[in-house]
Design a protein around this motif. Sequence first.
Motif, short mmCIF file in Angstrom:
data_model
loop_
_atom_site.label_atom_id
_atom_site.label_comp_id
_atom_site.label_asym_id
_atom_site.label_seq_id
_atom_site.Cartn_x
_atom_site.Cartn_y
_atom_site.Cartn_z
N TYR A 246 6.24 -12.97 -10.30
CA TYR A 246 7.52 -13.56 -9.92
C TYR A 246 7.52 -14.11 -8.49
CZ TYR A 246 9.16 -11.42 -14.22
OH TYR A 246 9.32 -11.06 -15.55
N LEU A 247 6.51 -13.75 -7.70
CA LEU A 247 6.43 -14.29 -6.33
C LEU A 247 5.54 -15.53 -6.24
CD1 LEU A 247 6.41 -11.18 -3.96
CD2 LEU A 247 8.32 -12.48 -4.91
N ASN A 248 4.93 -15.94 -7.35
CA ASN A 248 4.33 -17.28 -7.46
C ASN A 248 3.26 -17.58 -6.40
OD1 ASN A 248 6.59 -17.91 -9.38
ND2 ASN A 248 7.79 -17.86 -7.51
N SER A 249 2.40 -16.60 -6.11
CA SER A 249 1.38 -16.83 -5.07
C SER A 249 0.08 -17.38 -5.62
CB SER A 249 1.09 -15.52 -4.34
OG SER A 249 0.43 -14.60 -5.18
N GLY A 250 -0.01 -17.58 -6.94
CA GLY A 250 -1.21 -18.17 -7.51
C GLY A 250 -2.16 -17.12 -8.09
N PRO A 251 -3.04 -17.54 -8.99
CA PRO A 251 -3.95 -16.60 -9.66
C PRO A 251 -4.78 -15.81 -8.66
CG PRO A 251 -4.66 -18.89 -9.97
CD PRO A 251 -3.30 -18.95 -9.39
N GLY A 252 -4.74 -14.49 -8.80
CA GLY A 252 -5.47 -13.63 -7.88
C GLY A 252 -4.90 -13.60 -6.49
N GLY A 253 -3.63 -13.97 -6.33
CA GLY A 253 -3.01 -14.06 -5.01
C GLY A 253 -3.02 -12.73 -4.26
N ILE A 254 -2.82 -12.83 -2.97
CA ILE A 254 -2.84 -11.65 -2.12
C ILE A 254 -1.74 -10.67 -2.52
CG2 ILE A 254 -1.30 -12.58 -0.33
CD1 ILE A 254 -3.31 -11.30 1.72
N ALA A 255 -1.97 -9.39 -2.31
CA ALA A 255 -1.05 -8.34 -2.73
C ALA A 255 -0.37 -7.70 -1.51
CB ALA A 255 -1.79 -7.29 -3.56
N GLY A 256 0.17 -6.50 -1.71
CA GLY A 256 0.83 -5.82 -0.60
C GLY A 256 1.06 -4.36 -0.91
N LEU A 257 1.45 -3.64 0.12
CA LEU A 257 1.80 -2.23 -0.07
C LEU A 257 2.98 -1.87 0.82
CD1 LEU A 257 0.67 -0.61 2.65
CD2 LEU A 257 -1.50 -0.75 1.44
N TYR A 258 3.58 -0.76 0.47
CA TYR A 258 4.75 -0.22 1.17
C TYR A 258 4.52 1.27 1.40
CZ TYR A 258 9.21 2.31 1.18
OH TYR A 258 10.23 3.20 1.45
N ILE A 259 4.83 1.74 2.61
CA ILE A 259 4.80 3.17 2.93
C ILE A 259 6.06 3.50 3.71
CG2 ILE A 259 3.55 5.02 4.11
CD1 ILE A 259 1.01 3.29 3.87
N HIS A 260 6.84 4.43 3.21
CA HIS A 260 8.08 4.80 3.88
C HIS A 260 7.78 5.28 5.30
CE1 HIS A 260 11.96 6.68 4.70
NE2 HIS A 260 12.44 6.08 3.60
N GLU A 261 8.64 4.90 6.22
CA GLU A 261 8.35 5.20 7.63
C GLU A 261 8.32 6.69 7.94
OE1 GLU A 261 11.26 3.23 10.00
OE2 GLU A 261 12.95 4.39 9.24
N LYS A 262 8.86 7.53 7.05
CA LYS A 262 8.80 8.97 7.28
C LYS A 262 7.36 9.49 7.28
CE LYS A 262 9.57 9.98 2.36
NZ LYS A 262 10.55 10.49 1.35
N TRP A 263 6.45 8.67 6.72
CA TRP A 263 5.05 9.08 6.64
C TRP A 263 4.18 8.49 7.73
CZ3 TRP A 263 3.96 13.02 3.70
CH2 TRP A 263 4.71 13.26 2.55
N HIS A 264 4.72 7.63 8.56
CA HIS A 264 3.87 6.85 9.45
C HIS A 264 3.12 7.69 10.49
CE1 HIS A 264 6.15 2.83 8.59
NE2 HIS A 264 5.50 3.30 7.55
N GLU A 265 3.69 8.82 10.90
CA GLU A 265 3.01 9.68 11.85
C GLU A 265 2.23 10.79 11.15
OE1 GLU A 265 2.81 8.90 14.98
OE2 GLU A 265 4.14 7.18 14.63
N VAL A 266 2.34 10.81 9.81
CA VAL A 266 1.70 11.89 9.05
C VAL A 266 0.46 11.38 8.32
CG1 VAL A 266 2.02 13.60 7.21
CG2 VAL A 266 3.93 13.01 8.74
#
Length: 445
Positions: A246-266
């Motif tokens: 649905y984000l239309n970046s093309g075949p094999g397009g770059i991906a992403g990740l999310y990490i809740h900020e409560k974990w950033h120091e852990v």
Amino acid sequence: MAPQEDLYKPLSDDFFIPPNADIGATLRNDPENKCTYLCGNSLGLLSKTSSTLVQEELDVWAKCGVTGHFSHPHNRPWTKCCDEVNPLLAELLGANEIEVACMSTLTNNLHLLMNSFYKPTSKRFKILCEAHAFPSDQYAFASQVTAHGLDPEVAIIELSPREGEYTLREEDVLNTIEKEGDEIALVLFSGIQYYTGQWFPMESITKKAQEKGCICGWDLAHAIGNVPLSLHDWGVDFAAFCTYKYLNSGPGGIAGLYIHEKWHEVERPKFAGWWGHELSTRFKMPPKFSPIKGAQGFQQSNPSALAVATLLGSLRVFKAVGMMGPVRERSLQLTAALERLLKQSKYFVSPDKAHQNSRKAGFTIITPEEPSQRGAQLSLLFLPVGSGNMRTIFDYLSKMGVIGDEREPDVIRLAPAPLYNTLKDCEHAAQVLEQAFASIAKEDA
């Protein structure tokens, strides 16, 4: 809600719609006209903005070479090429920018995240997921479990729908977490199930998992850009996603990740790469890794500027139309219209009757009827199961310029993507589907 006449106009004119001549629509009398593309759930279409941005990057590469990393005529130096992308992704995810990184591929990101968050013990070691998750997820779960010396047959709990049903009930997921949560280390579902199109109740599952001491993550490949998300407010621990649907970046397009900020120091990056090092000293090549704060510290290699440009072009289109508010509103209208048209077919069989043995050709819809439990996709199950009717119907649709997505042996997925699909697309698909069944009836006569 938009008037029905407005649904005949695309939400955005920024997309290239493939011509019938180029997709093999041999039964169409107007081969040069645009096809009916209902396959954005598998691969979104190319936006004109993306095409322009990619050409700009090619020109910069040709004219500037390596200096484009720092000096860029369009103010997108390659060292910072994700700077505009990350906040737009965060907005679509309902996240803070520091919680999001545009990077790598979906499965690689899933492995990185599981390496940080899947920490099995002798008592808490299981992974809870939906049965028949997308193969990459299944493979990732099994390989992570095996890497810890565990047996996937024991350590992975796969939830299936009740007998005679096609999708999981919320109560069954929550009850399983309640009963077995003390042994579950990780709850990891798809936001939207790729096969059935079911949108899982993400907030309630996340809450229940965390109440039982489990980590909760999500594969959002079919959810981002499709349905509204609020990952930060829901307290989701982590998520991975691709961007070529649905984000239309093309075949094999770059991906992403999310990490809740409560974990950033852990949870710090376990598998460091130089692109995750803070930019101020990255090119001084220090011997000690100093990660960017937050999710972007998990970056490893420099992203392809060309891949980022295609994603950025599509995200600019999202921004131009108002992001997920207008997109979701139109999606609800188009999906409901397609559902209504399909149910008017004399070949439609209600889901509760589809399990009855019958030799008559037909189809049912296995995606939830409740709009809050689905996105843009409708999955059609063709009957009788195992008859081969799906393949015959799919081939007819394709030759008539209706592009959907088949899932062997009996399912075709149709998804009216709200950015570029219209009510006309829905009407034409339903009409051609009826013709396809009529052709089967003639062959059987």
